[in-house]
Each structure stands twice: as structure tokens, then as C-alpha cells.
Design an enzyme around this catalytic site. Structure first.
Site, PDB file in Angstrom:
ATOM      1  N   HIS A 139      36.412  42.429  35.555  1.00 54.24           N
ATOM      2  CA  HIS A 139      35.583  43.140  36.525  1.00 54.24           C
ATOM      3  C   HIS A 139      34.822  44.274  35.854  1.00 54.24           C
ATOM      4  O   HIS A 139      35.402  45.290  35.454  1.00 54.24           O
ATOM      5  CB  HIS A 139      36.456  43.679  37.660  1.00 54.24           C
ATOM      6  CG  HIS A 139      35.694  44.471  38.668  1.00 54.24           C
ATOM      7  ND1 HIS A 139      36.201  45.610  39.258  1.00 54.24           N
ATOM      8  CD2 HIS A 139      34.442  44.305  39.180  1.00 54.24           C
ATOM      9  CE1 HIS A 139      35.304  46.099  40.107  1.00 54.24           C
ATOM     10  NE2 HIS A 139      34.239  45.328  40.060  1.00 54.24           N
ATOM     11  N   GLU A 151      37.856  46.104  34.050  1.00 59.71           N
ATOM     12  CA  GLU A 151      39.227  45.813  34.480  1.00 59.71           C
ATOM     13  C   GLU A 151      39.561  44.373  34.112  1.00 59.71           C
ATOM     14  O   GLU A 151      38.783  43.455  34.402  1.00 59.71           O
ATOM     15  CB  GLU A 151      39.365  45.952  35.998  1.00 59.71           C
ATOM     16  CG  GLU A 151      39.370  47.362  36.518  1.00 59.71           C
ATOM     17  CD  GLU A 151      39.525  47.400  38.036  1.00 59.71           C
ATOM     18  OE1 GLU A 151      40.449  48.058  38.519  1.00 59.71           O
ATOM     19  OE2 GLU A 151      38.704  46.768  38.729  1.00 59.71           O
ATOM     20  N   ASN A 189      38.799  50.203  42.562  1.00 61.00           N
ATOM     21  CA  ASN A 189      38.219  50.212  43.913  1.00 61.00           C
ATOM     22  C   ASN A 189      39.282  50.454  44.985  1.00 61.00           C
ATOM     23  O   ASN A 189      38.993  51.057  46.023  1.00 61.00           O
ATOM     24  CB  ASN A 189      37.488  48.898  44.184  1.00 61.00           C
ATOM     25  CG  ASN A 189      36.148  48.835  43.476  1.00 61.00           C
ATOM     26  OD1 ASN A 189      35.595  49.862  43.075  1.00 61.00           O
ATOM     27  ND2 ASN A 189      35.622  47.638  43.292  1.00 61.00           N
TER      28      ASN A 189
END
Length: 524
Positions: A139, A151, A189
Site C-alpha cells: 500500500h 505498508e 489509515n
């Protein structure tokens, strides 16, 4: 684990072309595919332009043309047969990702297959592949060529070998690689969920207007306040993510979407892209109704201060206020010693053997409760601030004496600190948002989603936090954070504000002022 030398990217939009640019910069032969006619060609040109810009600015070594030559347009997925790593950057639709991963398994059976998804669990994507152990999450953050973070997400069946390939690729691209377990929002997130949700709750309760919340948050070192950020991302996008979090968690109260977001979406007020969100925007995307931030006053004890200022409490904010007050020329005392105090500043609950302070105008730190609860029927004003102090929030009740409110403004202004009046609640605005962010980070670390070090690195590098939330919590004092959470839990009676077990354990293990998140629990 050797670094992949041939990397494929599926999806040539902003994220896909940015990832392809990073892959080429890492030295890999990079193939970019998109089913939309001309999209891959445009993506390659965009990536090459990005490479040339970085080289021109001296931020990337080497020859721009040579690096750009590593980028190739793939006419179809069959071209990915020799890829060691394929990164999918397609739209966030599970059915589409299943189709792509099924095809990739057929044409590149030995490749590691990575998804750049930000919201779909990797474990949900992996079954579409012939070998789910070769599927991982990789990510990147937008814009990928500039954000220094990636990530690596382990699905339930992701193999150590596949994860190692993804990490090696990320490191070769010059990114800080952090590890995350699979789950809603992964690590970064997820930890950032309360930044916007708690701001919406403050607005819903009319504790502060949009402009004040954003100004308070910016004063703490954030580039944008939560409402500015929602307008930039798109209120509709954020609302869909909120609904996804709530659904995937089977109704976790901390992640409940806000009805205010639903209302904005229904009205078509989606942010910058529609010209109207929490702010109104001109054709250049500039907010036309956002007021300027308050300027800090010149420090110095004002004329007419005819007595000492008593500053009580053990929290770090009390120590910072004592130092600022002493530097500004106030006569600072820990307790009254004959002279009538000009102002009493109470920073948290006193030690058991400390005398009760009274007989002068008082301003109380609203951490363990709202001012109404801490000074029932009293005449005190309330305040809140977090170390390092950038702006002081003030509050009052109907019983607050005008002299207490006036002297609170004069005192903090004399310290060179701007102030703003907000509604009454535990933690007021910044304290409430930060406490919930720290709490979410503590839940994530305690559940093994990631380490404390990776949380802090991720929030700084992926979301431009001024400092890592857990390192900041160490500086603020974990006692202070827990006071706010317990005060909110007591006032609202909601599971939304329950303290993370890990945060509670660390705080209760130590004496006041000596607990530190990183020292005590740096990794899950």
C-alpha cells in the site's frame, strides 16, 4: 531476498503511474498495463515526466532518459509472464480485483501478486489467485513518488517469501517499509480514523465550528485541519471508507460514520471537486471563506498583575506553563504563601496531600472532565492545551465569573499563546481528537496490527503528522490521555471512548509522569 528485477503494474491512473515511476527508479524493468485505450501510454509519459522533474531538482541521481527507458507499455496481461512482482492499482472493487488476480495467476504463476488497495482486506482478494500464499498488500500513499512510506500487509495466507519480496521492492524504491496485519484500514489509515470522525462529533455537538476546529489543529503543527482534509479527499470518498470500516468491524462504535457526512453527500457538497464542502472554493480550489489563523501575542506579563500565579498539577503541561510564565515575568508559585493569588491555574487533579486552592479567580484544565463536572456551580473558567503548546482553548459555563474568563485570556496571552473559546467537554477540541487518535493507535499495537515504531513512522511519512502520535503521547503524558478518555466515557457513557487495554496497562504500571509508550511496548 533479492530485489525484483522485472515489475508489472496493473492500472495506469495517478497511483499506478506513480508506483511504476518508483519501480523504474529502483532499477527494475517496469511494465505498465491498463485496459483503457491510451491510458498506459499516458501513464508512462507521466512517470517519465516525474522522473525528469526529480532529476532536474537534484532529488534523484542518474540520467532521466536512462531511468525512463526502463518503463514499457504492456499491451495485455500476457506481457507480465516474466514479472517477479506484479502490483495491482485498479479501482477499489473486489470483483474487479478478483478478475485481475485470477488472470495474473495464469500468466505469471511464479510472481508475487500485490494489491495497492487501501480499504479491501488482502485476505478477501487472495482466494482469486491460484496460490493465495503469493498474494500480499503493498500500500503506497498518494502521491506515491513523493510520500516516503509503503505498508506491506500480510493476508491470512501470505507466505514469508512473498512478504520478503514485497519488502525488498519497497526498500529498493527508497520507501520506509512498515509491516501491517490484515484488517480494516491496515495500520496507518486505521490509526487515523478518529482524526476526522471525532472532529465531526465535535461539530455535531456544536462544541466548535468548522473553522475553529481546523485552526486549533493547525496550531498543533498539522498542515491541514480535519475538515480541510475531508474537502481535499472528497467527503463522499471519506464517507464510503467510514461505512466500510463500520461494516468490516461488525459495528465497532469508534468507527461509526457521521450523519453529518451523509447529509453533505446527499446535498452534493463533496469538497473541492464540487466547489462546496465544509468550505466554499473558487475555480483555483482555494477556500474563500476560511479565516486566517490567530496571531500569537507578544509575551510578557500584562500591567495590573498584582499577585502571584499559582500553577498546580503534575502533568507535563503544568511544567511547560510554569516555564513560560516564569519567562514572561509572572510571579509563579506552586501554592499560596500569604499573598493573594492573581490567578490559580489547576492542571489536573492535585496530589492527595496537596492543599485545596481557592480564594482567587481560577482556570481549570478540562482533561478528566468537562468544566461543568469539575467545578459544579463554581465560578472558574476552563482551558485545555497539549504539550508543546501552540494554542490554548478556553471554555466557560453559565456560572463562570467574568473576572476568571478575563484573567485566563490575559494570562495565556501574556505567555505569547493565542486562545480561542469553545464549548465545554473533556479535552475540549485538540485534546479530544488527539486522545482518540492515540487510543486507536494503542488498540492497533495491542492487537498486533503493527508496532509502535511503525505506527509513528507511518503517521508522519504517510499522513504528514507533525510527530508520531505515540511519541507525542509520551511527551503529553499518558496519564493526561487516559484522563481525557475516561472523562469522555463518563460523560457520554459510550463504548466509543473506552480506553485501549494496552494504554491502560502501561499507564497503571508506572507512577505519575514516568510512563512511556515506546520504552514499554515498542512492538506487539
Amino acid at each position: 531476498m533479492s530485489t525484483p528485477q522485472v515489475i508489472g503494474v496493473v492500472g495506469a491512473g495517478t497511483m499506478g503511474s506513480g508506483i511504476a515511476q518508483l519501480a523504474a527508479q529502483s532499477g527494475a524493468r517496469t511494465l505498465l498495463y491498463d485496459p483503457v485505450d491510451g491510458a498506459a501510454d499516458a501513464g508512462v509519459e507521466r512517470a517519465r515526466a516525474g522522473i525528469a522533474k526529480l532529476v532536474d531538482k537534484g532529488r534523484l541521481g542518474g540520467d532521466a532518459r536512462e531511468i525512463g527507458a526502463r518503463l514499457e507499455v504492456a499491451d495485455d496481461l500476457e506481457a507480465f509472464a516474466l514479472c517477479e512482482l506484479v502490483i495491482e492499482a485498479a479501482p477499489e472493487r473486489l470483483d474487479l480485483k478478483h478478475q485481475i488476480f485470477g488472470e495474473l495467476s495464469r500468466v505469471a504463476p511464479r510472481a508475487v501478486l500485490a494489491s495497492n488497495t487501501s480499504s479491501i482486506p488482502i485476505t478477501s482478494i487472495a482466494p482469486a489467485a491460484a496460490d493465495p500464499t503469493r498474494v500480499v498488500g503493498l500500500h503506497f500513499f498518494n502521491p506515491a513518488p513523493l510520500m516516503q512510506l509503503v505498508e506491506v500487509i500480510a493476508g491470512l495466507e501470505s507466505s514469508d517469501e512473498a512478504l520478503a519480496v514485497a519488502r525488498a521492492a519497497g526498500e529498493a524504491m527508497g520507501r520506509r517499509v512498515i509491516d501491517a496485519a490484515d484488517g480494516p484500514g491496515f495500520l496507518v489509515n486505521r490509526c487515523n480514523r478518529p482524526f476526522g470522525l471525532e472532529a465531526l462529533r465535535l461539530l455535531q455537538e456544536r462544541l466548535a465550528p468548522v473553522e475553529a476546529v481546523d485552526a486549533i489543529v493547525r496550531a498543533a503543527g498539522f498542515r491541514m485541519g480535519p475538515f480541510e482534509l475531508q474537502d481535499l479527499v472528497g467527503i463522499d470518498v471519506g464517507f464510503e471508507v467510514s461505512k466500510s470500516f463500520h461494516e468490516l468491524s461488525f459495528g465497532e462504535p469508534r468507527w461509526r460514520p457521521s450523519p453529518l457526512s451523509a447529509q453533505k453527500v446527499a446535498a452534493g457538497h463533496l469538497g473541492r471537486k464540487t466547489g462546496q464542502g465544509w468550505y466554499a472554493y473558487d475555480e483555483d480550489g482555494v477556500a474563500v471563506d476560511r479565516p486566517d489563523d490567530p496571531e500569537a501575542p507578544e509575551p510578557g506579563a500584562p500591567a495590573g498583575v498584582d499577585g502571584p500565579v499559582i500553577i498546580s498539577g503534575f502533568l507535563p503541561v503544568a511544567d511547560e506553563l510554569r516555564a513560560l510564565a516564569d519567562e514572561a515575568g509572572f510571579a509563579v508559585e506552586d501554592e499560596a504563601d500569604g499573598a493573594v493569588p492573581w490567578l490559580i491555574v489547576e492542571c489536573g487533579p492535585p496530589d492527595d496531600d496537596a492543599p485545596v486552592l481557592q480564594g482567587a479567580p481560577r482556570v481549570i484544565l478540562c482533561a478528566e472532565g468537562a468544566l461543568q463536572a469539575l467545578d459544579q456551580g463554581g465560578a472558574a473558567a476552563g482551558f485545555h492545551a497539549l504539550s508543546p503548546i501552540g494554542l490554548v482553548e478556553l471554555t466557560r459555563t453559565p456560572a463562570t465569573a467574568d473576572v476568571a474568563a478575563a484573567r485566563a485570556e490575559m494570562f495565556f496571552g501574556g505567555l505569547g499563546l493565542p486562545s480561542v473559546w469553545v464549548g465545554d467537554a473533556p479535552g475540549l477540541v485538540l485534546g479530544r481528537i488527539v486522545a482518540q487518535v492515540v487510543n486507536e493507535c494503542a488498540f492497533a499495537v495491542g492487537e498486533g496490527i503493527g508496532s509502535a515504531e511503525d505506527v509513528d513512522a507511518g503517521m508522519k511519512l504517510g499522513l504528514n503528522y507533525p510527530t508520531g502520535p505515540l511519541a507525542w503521547a509520551d511527551e503529553i503524558g499518558l496519564d493526561h490521555i487516559v484522563m481525557i478518555l475516561d472523562g469522555l466515557r463518563e460523560e457520554y457513557g459510550e463504548e466509543r471512548y473506552r480506553c485501549a487495554p494496552l494504554l491502560r496497562r502501561i499507564t497503571e504500571f508506572h507512577d505519575h509522569g514516568h510512563e512511556h509508550f515506546h520504552e514499554d511496548h515498542g512492538s506487539p
